[in-house]
Design an enzyme around this catalytic site. Structure first.
Site, mmCIF file in Angstrom:
data_model
loop_
_atom_site.group_PDB
_atom_site.id
_atom_site.type_symbol
_atom_site.label_atom_id
_atom_site.label_comp_id
_atom_site.label_asym_id
_atom_site.label_seq_id
_atom_site.Cartn_x
_atom_site.Cartn_y
_atom_site.Cartn_z
ATOM 1 N N ASN A 145 0.821 -1.211 0.000
ATOM 2 C CA ASN A 145 0.000 0.000 0.000
ATOM 3 C C ASN A 145 0.855 1.260 0.000
ATOM 4 O O ASN A 145 1.978 1.240 0.502
ATOM 5 C CB ASN A 145 -0.896 -0.002 1.240
ATOM 6 C CG ASN A 145 -2.072 -0.935 1.090
ATOM 7 O OD1 ASN A 145 -2.684 -1.003 0.037
ATOM 8 N ND2 ASN A 145 -2.376 -1.670 2.152
ATOM 9 N N TYR A 242 -13.533 1.460 3.035
ATOM 10 C CA TYR A 242 -12.682 2.656 3.040
ATOM 11 C C TYR A 242 -13.445 3.923 2.679
ATOM 12 O O TYR A 242 -12.951 5.029 2.924
ATOM 13 C CB TYR A 242 -11.500 2.469 2.083
ATOM 14 C CG TYR A 242 -10.506 1.468 2.599
ATOM 15 C CD1 TYR A 242 -9.468 1.856 3.437
ATOM 16 C CD2 TYR A 242 -10.615 0.122 2.278
ATOM 17 C CE1 TYR A 242 -8.563 0.940 3.934
ATOM 18 C CE2 TYR A 242 -9.710 -0.810 2.770
ATOM 19 C CZ TYR A 242 -8.691 -0.393 3.598
ATOM 20 O OH TYR A 242 -7.803 -1.308 4.093
#
Length: 424
Positions: A145, A242
């Site tokens: 990420n 998210y």
């Protein structure tokens, strides 16, 4: 076949090992190399991984090394799962943004920018070693990420790379469970940017069953993503978890200020996992590993790699070059969408136009991502580096105010100075 995991000393690696063991008919691995600079973690993880292979009757050999070149030499596939700065850096990403009234998160918002700045230069160094020493045409699969930004950095440098996230496979498995169906029969119409995605269709045997799920299982779906049921009804889509940081920002920020950071829980889990990995009797994935996060990552990785190497031509969700898939974004941006996966790489499945509000949010975050990558690749003066950080922060929809961007830039640089060559 040689498969190399960069960041192989991660406590999460046995999840991969478990998947490689169970699915060896799909992905026959002769050598699994774990590359990591941490001697203790690397050896503990390699040891339990070799015992897992032995228990499963897997003929593959586990090799562990701190030598990047040896690890990637003649590799067919290199999987990158780095965490530069470890969980301590993650703890910072989850906490210092609160000082400027912003959410703290390791991939989204100011913390996500800090992670990109730490990560992109290292991943590009790894990729260059892959280019020089791995087999010609070797694939780089990025699970590091922020996946969208890191994958775009790799593609811009001409690497044969594809990004992977476990959000989509998690949704696929949840929908399959709700439908009492084989997950292999469930296909998603998944669209957006990494960690900014929506499920706009759920195809079971080619029929979209999402409208029925939104009618009949709405409370359950809303609970899964921790967002209000009326929001899902209004969107007629299921946003990923998210999207909480955008659709429920103030509520999430208040929760974060009163709850322990996720990094503290992960540190606790990691200590327990390393203790278990040191036990020579442990030869299976510990149950506590489920608390580490990344559910179904191993299945997603095996499926993706198998399709790339054997030209299966099936549909999976991946991070890939936009190339007109979302026409309101530049062609060279990286999107996370359903794609046909074959030996030549991923080809996005055409998608119908998105609603204007969704396009707007994607476009806004994409603009930030482009500035974030500019900052992550900066190698010049401290003054210019700071300006790039401020611009990226100002462009993020979760920041968007100059005084806040200035304060966050100070905090980011102070907490990450050791990882920013221009700030030392």
């Amino acid at each position: 076949m040689k498969l190399t995991v960069i960041g192989g000393g991660s406590t999460y690696t046995p999840e991969l090992t478990d998947g490689f063991s169970r699915l060896r008919d799909v992905l026959p691995i002769d050598e699994l190399w774990l590359v990591d600079p941490d001697d203790r973690r690397r050896e503990l993880v390699a040891g339990v991984s070799q015992r897992m292979f032995a228990r499963a009757g897997h003929p593959g050999r586990i090799r562990a090394t701190a030598d990047l070149v040896a690890g990637v030499a003649d590799a067919d596939v290199v999987l990158i799962q780095l965490r530069i700065g470890g969980q301590a850096a993650r703890l910072g990403d989850e906490t210092w943004p609160h000082e400027a009234c912003c959410i703290g998160q390791e991939t989204t918002g100011p913390g996500g920018l800090a992670k990109a700045l730490r990560t992109v230069p290292v991943v590009l160094e790894v990729a260059e070693a892959v280019r020089r020493h791995a087999k010609p045409g070797a694939w780089i699969v990025d699970f590091t990420n922020p996946v969208g930004i890191v994958t775009r950095a790799l593609l811009e440098e001409g690497h044969r790379a594809i990004g992977l996230c476990n959000v989509a496979i998690g949704f696929q498995r949840r929908f399959a469970r709700m439908l009492d169906a084989d997950p292999a029969l469930v296909r998603l119409e998944h669209v957006g940017l990494n960690h900014l995605t929506w499920e706009r269709g759920v195809l079971l045997d080619g029929v979209d069953v999402l409208p029925g799920l939104l009618r009949e299982r709405l409370p359950e779906l809303a609970d899964e993503v921790e967002l209000p049921a009326p929001l899902l009804q209004n969107l007629a889509m299921v946003p990923s978890y998210y999207l909480r940081y955008f659709y429920a920002h103030d509520r999430v920020l208040e929760e974060q200020r009163h709850e322990p950071p996720r990094a503290e829980k992960v540190m606790e889990v990691e200590r327990e996992l390393l203790r278990l990995y040191a036990d020579p009797s442990v030869d299976a994935k510990p149950a506590v590993l489920a608390e580490r996060g990344g559910a179904f990552y191993s299945e997603a990785a095996v499926d993706l790699i198998a399709s790339l190497l054997s030209d299966r031509g099936d549909v999976q969700v991946a991070n890939l070059r936009n190339g007109g898939t979302l026409p309101f974004l530049p062609d060279d941006h990286v999107v996370e969408v359903s794609a046909t996966i074959g030996a030549a790489g991923p080809v996005a499945v055409p998608t119908a136009p998105l609603p204007g509000d969704v396009q707007g949010l994607i476009g806004h975050v994409a603009g930030y991502e482009r500035l974030a990558l500019d900052a992550a690749r900066h190698t010049g003066s401290a003054e210019r580096g700071r300006r790039l950080v401020e611009r990226a922060l100002l462009a993020h929809p979760l920041v968007g105010q100059w005084d806040r961007a200035e304060k966050l830039a100070d905090l980011l640089i102070d907490h990450n100075r050791d990882h920013l060559a221009w700030a030392r």
